[in-house]
Design an enzyme around this catalytic site. Structure first.
Site, PDB file in Angstrom:
ATOM      1  N   TYR A  69       0.869  -1.176   0.000  1.00 30.72           N
ATOM      2  CA  TYR A  69       0.000   0.000   0.000  1.00 30.72           C
ATOM      3  C   TYR A  69       0.906   1.226   0.000  1.00 30.72           C
ATOM      4  O   TYR A  69       1.328   1.714   1.049  1.00 30.72           O
ATOM      5  CB  TYR A  69      -0.903   0.026   1.242  1.00 30.72           C
ATOM      6  CG  TYR A  69      -1.987  -1.027   1.270  1.00 30.72           C
ATOM      7  CD1 TYR A  69      -2.357  -1.728   0.126  1.00 30.72           C
ATOM      8  CD2 TYR A  69      -2.671  -1.314   2.446  1.00 30.72           C
ATOM      9  CE1 TYR A  69      -3.355  -2.690   0.148  1.00 30.72           C
ATOM     10  CE2 TYR A  69      -3.671  -2.276   2.480  1.00 30.72           C
ATOM     11  CZ  TYR A  69      -3.999  -2.957   1.333  1.00 30.72           C
ATOM     12  OH  TYR A  69      -4.986  -3.909   1.379  1.00 30.72           O
ATOM     13  N   THR A 232     -18.850   6.332  -2.720  1.00 33.48           N
ATOM     14  CA  THR A 232     -19.093   4.906  -2.803  1.00 33.48           C
ATOM     15  C   THR A 232     -20.033   4.665  -3.971  1.00 33.48           C
ATOM     16  O   THR A 232     -20.555   5.597  -4.566  1.00 33.48           O
ATOM     17  CB  THR A 232     -19.702   4.389  -1.491  1.00 33.48           C
ATOM     18  OG1 THR A 232     -20.737   5.275  -1.115  1.00 33.48           O
ATOM     19  CG2 THR A 232     -18.662   4.331  -0.406  1.00 33.48           C
TER      20      THR A 232
HETATM   21  N1  LIG Z   1      -7.152  -8.723   1.339  1.00 29.87           N
HETATM   22  C1  LIG Z   1      -7.242  -8.006   0.244  1.00 29.87           C
HETATM   23  O1  LIG Z   1      -6.998  -8.470  -0.857  1.00 29.87           O
HETATM   24  C2  LIG Z   1      -7.690  -6.576   0.342  1.00 29.87           C
HETATM   25  C3  LIG Z   1      -8.043  -5.872  -0.825  1.00 29.87           C
HETATM   26  C4  LIG Z   1      -8.457  -4.563  -0.697  1.00 29.87           C
HETATM   27  C5  LIG Z   1      -8.500  -3.949   0.544  1.00 29.87           C
HETATM   28  N2  LIG Z   1      -8.140  -4.638   1.663  1.00 29.87           N
HETATM   29  C6  LIG Z   1      -8.217  -4.013   3.014  1.00 29.87           C
HETATM   30  O2  LIG Z   1      -9.572  -3.725   3.275  1.00 29.87           O
HETATM   31  C7  LIG Z   1      -9.728  -2.357   3.677  1.00 29.87           C
HETATM   32  C8  LIG Z   1     -11.109  -1.879   3.248  1.00 29.87           C
HETATM   33  O3  LIG Z   1     -11.141  -1.721   1.843  1.00 29.87           O
HETATM   34  P1  LIG Z   1     -11.173  -0.266   1.153  1.00 29.87           P
HETATM   35  O4  LIG Z   1     -10.467   0.679   2.020  1.00 29.87           O
HETATM   36  O5  LIG Z   1     -10.756  -0.344  -0.240  1.00 29.87           O
HETATM   37  O6  LIG Z   1     -12.705  -0.089   0.934  1.00 29.87           O
HETATM   38  P2  LIG Z   1     -13.925   0.332   1.793  1.00 29.87           P
HETATM   39  O7  LIG Z   1     -13.655   0.584   3.197  1.00 29.87           O
HETATM   40  O8  LIG Z   1     -14.943  -0.635   1.409  1.00 29.87           O
HETATM   41  O9  LIG Z   1     -14.258   1.715   1.058  1.00 29.87           O
HETATM   42  C9  LIG Z   1     -13.334   2.763   0.921  1.00 29.87           C
HETATM   43  C10 LIG Z   1     -13.923   3.799  -0.017  1.00 29.87           C
HETATM   44  O10 LIG Z   1     -15.144   4.289   0.523  1.00 29.87           O
HETATM   45  C11 LIG Z   1     -14.980   5.662   0.941  1.00 29.87           C
HETATM   46  N3  LIG Z   1     -15.543   5.773   2.296  1.00 29.87           N
HETATM   47  C12 LIG Z   1     -15.115   5.204   3.455  1.00 29.87           C
HETATM   48  N4  LIG Z   1     -15.912   5.545   4.479  1.00 29.87           N
HETATM   49  C13 LIG Z   1     -16.882   6.345   3.959  1.00 29.87           C
HETATM   50  C14 LIG Z   1     -17.993   7.035   4.502  1.00 29.87           C
HETATM   51  N5  LIG Z   1     -18.293   6.970   5.802  1.00 29.87           N
HETATM   52  N6  LIG Z   1     -18.771   7.755   3.654  1.00 29.87           N
HETATM   53  C15 LIG Z   1     -18.522   7.847   2.347  1.00 29.87           C
HETATM   54  N7  LIG Z   1     -17.452   7.226   1.769  1.00 29.87           N
HETATM   55  C16 LIG Z   1     -16.648   6.494   2.568  1.00 29.87           C
HETATM   56  C17 LIG Z   1     -13.491   5.945   0.915  1.00 29.87           C
HETATM   57  O11 LIG Z   1     -13.238   7.268   0.548  1.00 29.87           O
HETATM   58  P3  LIG Z   1     -12.652   8.336   1.640  1.00 29.87           P
HETATM   59  O12 LIG Z   1     -11.192   8.010   1.807  1.00 29.87           O
HETATM   60  O13 LIG Z   1     -12.914   9.661   1.044  1.00 29.87           O
HETATM   61  O14 LIG Z   1     -13.445   8.122   2.902  1.00 29.87           O
HETATM   62  C18 LIG Z   1     -13.015   4.995  -0.192  1.00 29.87           C
HETATM   63  O15 LIG Z   1     -13.264   5.534  -1.463  1.00 29.87           O
HETATM   64  C19 LIG Z   1      -8.562  -1.667   2.980  1.00 29.87           C
HETATM   65  O16 LIG Z   1      -8.301  -0.394   3.528  1.00 29.87           O
HETATM   66  C20 LIG Z   1      -7.466  -2.676   3.132  1.00 29.87           C
HETATM   67  O17 LIG Z   1      -6.868  -2.571   4.413  1.00 29.87           O
HETATM   68  C21 LIG Z   1      -7.750  -5.942   1.577  1.00 29.87           C
END
Ligand SMILES: NC(=O)c1ccc[n+]([C@@H]2O[C@H](COP(=O)([O-])OP(=O)(O)OC[C@H]3O[C@@H](n4cnc5c(N)ncnc54)[C@H](OP(=O)(O)O)[C@@H]3O)[C@@H](O)[C@H]2O)c1
Length: 304
Positions: A69, A232
């Site tokens: 990351y 989102t």
């Molecule tokens: N194991 C794997 O292969 C894998 C793959 C991907 C991710 N991950 C892990 O999973 C975690 C979660 O995934 P993610 O961060 O991609 O996705 P997520 O939490 O599902 O969504 C993040 C997205 O949603 C927005 N967001 C978050 N909270 C919000 C809210 N309250 N209101 C409106 N928009 C919101 C964020 O933008 P803003 O920044 O503007 O809030 C960002 O664009 C990652 O951070 C990572 O640690 C693991």
């Protein structure tokens, strides 16, 4: 209570092996820039550090990260180290190994089993630790994970890793891993807008084995890594109507739905936005009615 006064404690506790964590955690992938992995605009450093410190202040004690990351100027692990070390005793940092990006950020060939030690050591250096709490083997489409997981099990025996975990797996991979060593967490893509019978089965199996099931893209949904900061994907009417009934945002209902899938299901929403962070933590206190859950589940099934 306002969002700012609700802490992650409200989400309850789950133990990753012997390490208790609040079920509402934090994903570090969105801290490094405007695009999830690629060379988007690097994030504002102070803002990302503030989000991490605020997360811990709000009771988050489970942070998911990875050495891969990073954007041109920011590394999630370095930000975590700078913002939070010396680390609080109760903080559990989970990381992932397997995928590889070169110095330019280009994706390279996934690690061979004998290269996983280097991936673990890179995380140790960046986080400034002597051992890693939880390490996920992120499956990179290999049919069998036995050799890779076996290599991580050796690193656990050597004391570099406390607990082992796997990611992006099918039920047969979980069975394979359990033949080799204990698994404390399975991290898979899983969301209210994605019907996923195989994912449902992995979630159920994890519950049976006392293993945490940790969805990623639970907020981003279908948009996945392409989700633009703050935007989102389009929400189903079911998500919108439940959100209206609780006077909260659709993102909060997505997180609440995640946590309602079982006591072993943890949330790791990712954000670089302090306001979203407070909202996401507060979602751990939401309690959905049976009728609301049924409505969300039906909308999910209709997408199938
Ligand atoms: N194991 C794997 O292969 C894998 C793959 C991907 C991710 N991950 C892990 O999973 C975690 C979660 O995934 P993610 O961060 O991609 O996705 P997520 O939490 O599902 O969504 C993040 C997205 O949603 C927005 N967001 C978050 N909270 C919000 C809210 N309250 N209101 C409106 N928009 C919101 C964020 O933008 P803003 O920044 O503007 O809030 C960002 O664009 C990652 O951070 C990572 O640690 C693991």
């Amino acid at each position: 209570m306002t969002a700012e006064t609700i802490t992650a404690e409200a989400s309850g506790i789950w133990k990753l092996g012997d390490l208790p964590v609040h079920r509402l955690g934090f994903g570090a992938m969105r801290l490094t820039g405007s695009a999830a992995f690629h060379l988007g605009t690097p994030s504002d450093r102070e803002r990302s550090l503030a989000v991490l410190r605020k997360a811990v202040e709000l009771g988050v004690n489970h942070i998911d990260t990875a050495a891969f990351y990073f954007s041109s100027l920011r590394s999630a692990n370095e930000l975590i180290n700078t913002a939070l070390s010396p680390y609080p005793d109760d903080l559990v940092i989970a990381t992932k190994v397997g995928p590889y990006r070169d110095y330019h950020g280009e994706w390279g060939t996934a690690a061979r089993p004998d290269q996983l030690r280097g991936h673990v050591e890179e995380n140790l250096r960046q986080l400034g630790r002597d051992h890693l709490d939880v390490v996920h083997l992120r499956r990179m489409r290999q049919d069998s994970i036995a050799e890779h997981f076996g290599a991580l099990a050796e690193l656990r025996e050597a004391g570099l890793i406390r607990h082992l975990a796997i990611s992006s797996v099918e039920p047969r991979h979980l069975a394979e891993a359990l033949e080799i060593a204990p698994v404390v967490s399975v991290q898979n893509r899983y969301a209210v807008d994605r019907p996923d019978p195989e994912g449902d089965e992995v979630l159920r199996l994890c519950g049976e084995h006392g293993i945490a099931f940790v969805p990623f893209y639970a907020v981003a949904g279908e948009a996945g890594e392409a989700a633009e900061a703050g935007s989102t994907t389009a929400h189903d009417e079911a998500v919108l109507s439940v959100a209206r009934a609780h006077g909260v945002s659709p993102a909060q209902i997505r997180i609440a739905w995640t946590l309602h899938q079982g006591p072993h299901v943890l949330a790791i929403p990712g954000t670089g936005n302090p306001r979203h962070l407070a909202e996401n933590v507060a979602a751990g206190a939401l309690r959905l009615t049976d009728e609301e859950r049924a409505r969300l589940d039906e909308a999910r099934a209709r997408r199938g």
